[in-house]
Each structure stands twice: as C-alpha cells, then as structure tokens.
Write a protein that holds these residues in place. Structure first.
Motif, PDB file in Angstrom:
ATOM      1  N   ASP A   2       0.802  -1.220   0.000  1.00 25.73           N
ATOM      2  CA  ASP A   2       0.000   0.000   0.000  1.00 25.73           C
ATOM      3  C   ASP A   2       0.839   1.277   0.000  1.00 25.73           C
ATOM      4  O   ASP A   2       0.330   2.359   0.260  1.00 25.73           O
ATOM      5  N   SER A   3       2.131   1.147  -0.307  1.00 26.10           N
ATOM      6  CA  SER A   3       3.002   2.308  -0.482  1.00 26.10           C
ATOM      7  C   SER A   3       3.395   2.410  -1.945  1.00 26.10           C
ATOM      8  O   SER A   3       3.349   1.433  -2.682  1.00 26.10           O
ATOM      9  N   GLN A  57      21.526   4.372   4.675  1.00 27.18           N
ATOM     10  CA  GLN A  57      21.177   4.983   3.392  1.00 27.18           C
ATOM     11  C   GLN A  57      19.916   5.841   3.590  1.00 27.18           C
ATOM     12  O   GLN A  57      18.878   5.327   3.983  1.00 27.18           O
ATOM     13  N   PRO A  58      19.991   7.147   3.360  1.00 30.37           N
ATOM     14  CA  PRO A  58      18.797   7.976   3.565  1.00 30.37           C
ATOM     15  C   PRO A  58      17.712   7.671   2.537  1.00 30.37           C
ATOM     16  O   PRO A  58      17.996   7.461   1.357  1.00 30.37           O
ATOM     17  N   LYS A  59      16.487   7.635   3.024  1.00 30.27           N
ATOM     18  CA  LYS A  59      15.320   7.419   2.166  1.00 30.27           C
ATOM     19  C   LYS A  59      14.318   8.521   2.484  1.00 30.27           C
ATOM     20  O   LYS A  59      13.961   8.712   3.646  1.00 30.27           O
ATOM     21  N   THR A  60      13.891   9.230   1.442  1.00 28.60           N
ATOM     22  CA  THR A  60      12.966  10.353   1.626  1.00 28.60           C
ATOM     23  C   THR A  60      11.591   9.963   1.131  1.00 28.60           C
ATOM     24  O   THR A  60      11.448   9.418   0.029  1.00 28.60           O
ATOM     25  N   TYR A  61      10.596  10.274   1.953  1.00 28.14           N
ATOM     26  CA  TYR A  61       9.202   9.954   1.659  1.00 28.14           C
ATOM     27  C   TYR A  61       8.374  11.231   1.629  1.00 28.14           C
ATOM     28  O   TYR A  61       8.591  12.137   2.437  1.00 28.14           O
ATOM     29  N   TRP A  62       7.413  11.270   0.703  1.00 31.89           N
ATOM     30  CA  TRP A  62       6.364  12.290   0.737  1.00 31.89           C
ATOM     31  C   TRP A  62       5.179  11.611   1.403  1.00 31.89           C
ATOM     32  O   TRP A  62       4.719  10.561   0.947  1.00 31.89           O
ATOM     33  N   VAL A  63       4.705  12.201   2.478  1.00 28.03           N
ATOM     34  CA  VAL A  63       3.677  11.556   3.282  1.00 28.03           C
ATOM     35  C   VAL A  63       2.458  12.466   3.385  1.00 28.03           C
ATOM     36  O   VAL A  63       2.554  13.576   3.900  1.00 28.03           O
ATOM     37  N   LEU A 104       1.581   7.240   1.094  1.00 30.88           N
ATOM     38  CA  LEU A 104       3.020   7.207   1.331  1.00 30.88           C
ATOM     39  C   LEU A 104       3.739   6.949   0.013  1.00 30.88           C
ATOM     40  O   LEU A 104       3.498   5.931  -0.643  1.00 30.88           O
ATOM     41  N   ILE A 105       4.616   7.895  -0.343  1.00 30.31           N
ATOM     42  CA  ILE A 105       5.358   7.809  -1.599  1.00 30.31           C
ATOM     43  C   ILE A 105       6.845   7.975  -1.296  1.00 30.31           C
ATOM     44  O   ILE A 105       7.259   8.999  -0.749  1.00 30.31           O
ATOM     45  N   ARG A 106       7.650   6.959  -1.651  1.00 26.36           N
ATOM     46  CA  ARG A 106       9.105   7.125  -1.495  1.00 26.36           C
ATOM     47  C   ARG A 106       9.616   7.904  -2.698  1.00 26.36           C
ATOM     48  O   ARG A 106       9.435   7.488  -3.842  1.00 26.36           O
ATOM     49  N   ALA A 107      10.249   9.027  -2.421  1.00 25.50           N
ATOM     50  CA  ALA A 107      10.708   9.929  -3.484  1.00 25.50           C
ATOM     51  C   ALA A 107      12.191   9.794  -3.779  1.00 25.50           C
ATOM     52  O   ALA A 107      12.631  10.139  -4.884  1.00 25.50           O
ATOM     53  N   GLN A 108      12.976   9.287  -2.807  1.00 29.77           N
ATOM     54  CA  GLN A 108      14.421   9.233  -3.002  1.00 29.77           C
ATOM     55  C   GLN A 108      15.035   8.147  -2.146  1.00 29.77           C
ATOM     56  O   GLN A 108      14.618   7.927  -1.010  1.00 29.77           O
ATOM     57  N   VAL A 109      16.046   7.472  -2.712  1.00 28.31           N
ATOM     58  CA  VAL A 109      16.865   6.498  -1.996  1.00 28.31           C
ATOM     59  C   VAL A 109      18.302   6.886  -2.279  1.00 28.31           C
ATOM     60  O   VAL A 109      18.753   6.796  -3.423  1.00 28.31           O
ATOM     61  N   GLY A 110      19.012   7.362  -1.246  1.00 26.73           N
ATOM     62  CA  GLY A 110      20.383   7.822  -1.476  1.00 26.73           C
ATOM     63  C   GLY A 110      20.403   8.896  -2.534  1.00 26.73           C
ATOM     64  O   GLY A 110      19.686   9.888  -2.444  1.00 26.73           O
TER      65      GLY A 110
END
Length: 182
Positions: free
Chosen positions: A48-49, A72-78, A161-167
């Motif tokens: 569901d993400s 490893q940084p992971k950025t999410y738009w929530v 929940l949307i992951r926008a960036q990984v590293g």
C-alpha cells in the motif's frame, strides 16, 4: 558494471517478482512491469506504499542500499491526516518511541502537495471535517512500516506514502508503473 533500475512502484503492487499469496486473486508484482532478468529489489515498499524502488543484479550493492547499518537515507512524501504543528515535526526530528524502541532522528518538514503527482487508484479516503497535508520525511532506518508508525505516533496517521528518493536516486521523471536504467 552492475545493472541498476529505478522503478516507480504503483499502489497495490508487491515488491517482488512472484506472488505466493492466496489463490484466485493474484496480486500484481514487479514482473507485471519489469522484464529485465536477474535484477532484484534492494529493499521493499509495502503493497500500500508507492514510489521509488531500486533494483539491481549486484548483491553487494543491494545489501548496501537495503541494510540499515549503512544508513542509506530514504525520503518519503507523506500525506497525513490533519496538519502537523511544529511540536509534531520536532518530535519526528528528534525520534519517536515506537513499540520496538526509539527511532533515529529524521528530517521532517511540512511541504506543499508534490508537483506532477499521479492520481492514486484507489484514491485515499477523504473526510470533509478533517483536513490533510503533506510532509517530507527522511529516515536512515528501515523498520517495518516505520514511516506510518512514526506519523501515527505524533497524531497524524498516514493517508498516502510515496518514497521519493533512496540515497542519490530520485523518482524524478518517472510516472507510476514506469522504470528506467540508472
């Protein structure tokens, strides 16, 4: 040279190539979108993400991306229920206590709705009496459903929940269900 694929995983898709779930109602998997042989997801996104999933054929790179010890940084738009105040954002920034312990500090800020956002199918529930808003949240851990549990712990349940960036890799330019070589 390792192969690296960036994929914008749609809502409802499993982060694996096969579904060993229930019979009769097969769920969509990565194989419905990606036909490149020998690549595997470096980390997971819940069914569901949505958003960025990095795939590679290099086991060491896959481990470096997905193992929390590498931070490893992971950025999410929530998209959250309600409008978080500064106290809620500060709590996310300093770390919140969950059932499995305190989270590491995160980067958290209120943001406008991301531009060029695709519609979600099915759409999120909307309640006229409760506003919603967006935050950007960057974490370096990878606990199960961590972002959802963090936002709920500060009183703002996650709606989308949307992951926008990984590293260094971003979702930029990828529509939902699309992938490209990195």
């Amino acid at each position: 040279m390792p192969r690296l694929i960036l994929f914008n995983k749609p809502f409802g898709v499993l982060s694996q190539f096969t579904d060993k779930g229930t019979e009769g109602s097969p769920r969509k998997t990565l194989s419905d979108f990606i036909t490149v042989p020998g690549v595997y997801a470096a980390g997971r996104l819940d069914q569901d993400s949505e958003g960025l999933l990095v795939l590679t054929d290099d086991g060491q790179l896959q481990n470096r991306i997905s193992d929390p010890k590498f931070k490893q940084p992971k950025t999410y738009w929530v998209q959250v229920e309600g409008v978080p105040d500064e106290a809620a954002l500060k709590a996310l920034r300093t770390g919140v206590t969950l059932k499995d312990g305190k989270t590491a500090p995160a980067k958290a800020e209120a943001i406008p709705e991301p531009e060029n956002l695709w519609p979600r199918d099915p759409p999120i529930r909307v309640r006229k009496s409760v506003p919603d808003s967006w935050i950007s949240l960057t974490i370096t851990e990878g606990r199960n459903r961590q972002v959802r549990r963090m936002t709920a712990s500060v009183g703002h349940p996650t709606l989308r929940l949307i992951r926008a960036q990984v590293g260094e890799w971003t979702l930029n330019g990828l529509g939902t269900g699309q992938w490209r070589k990195a």
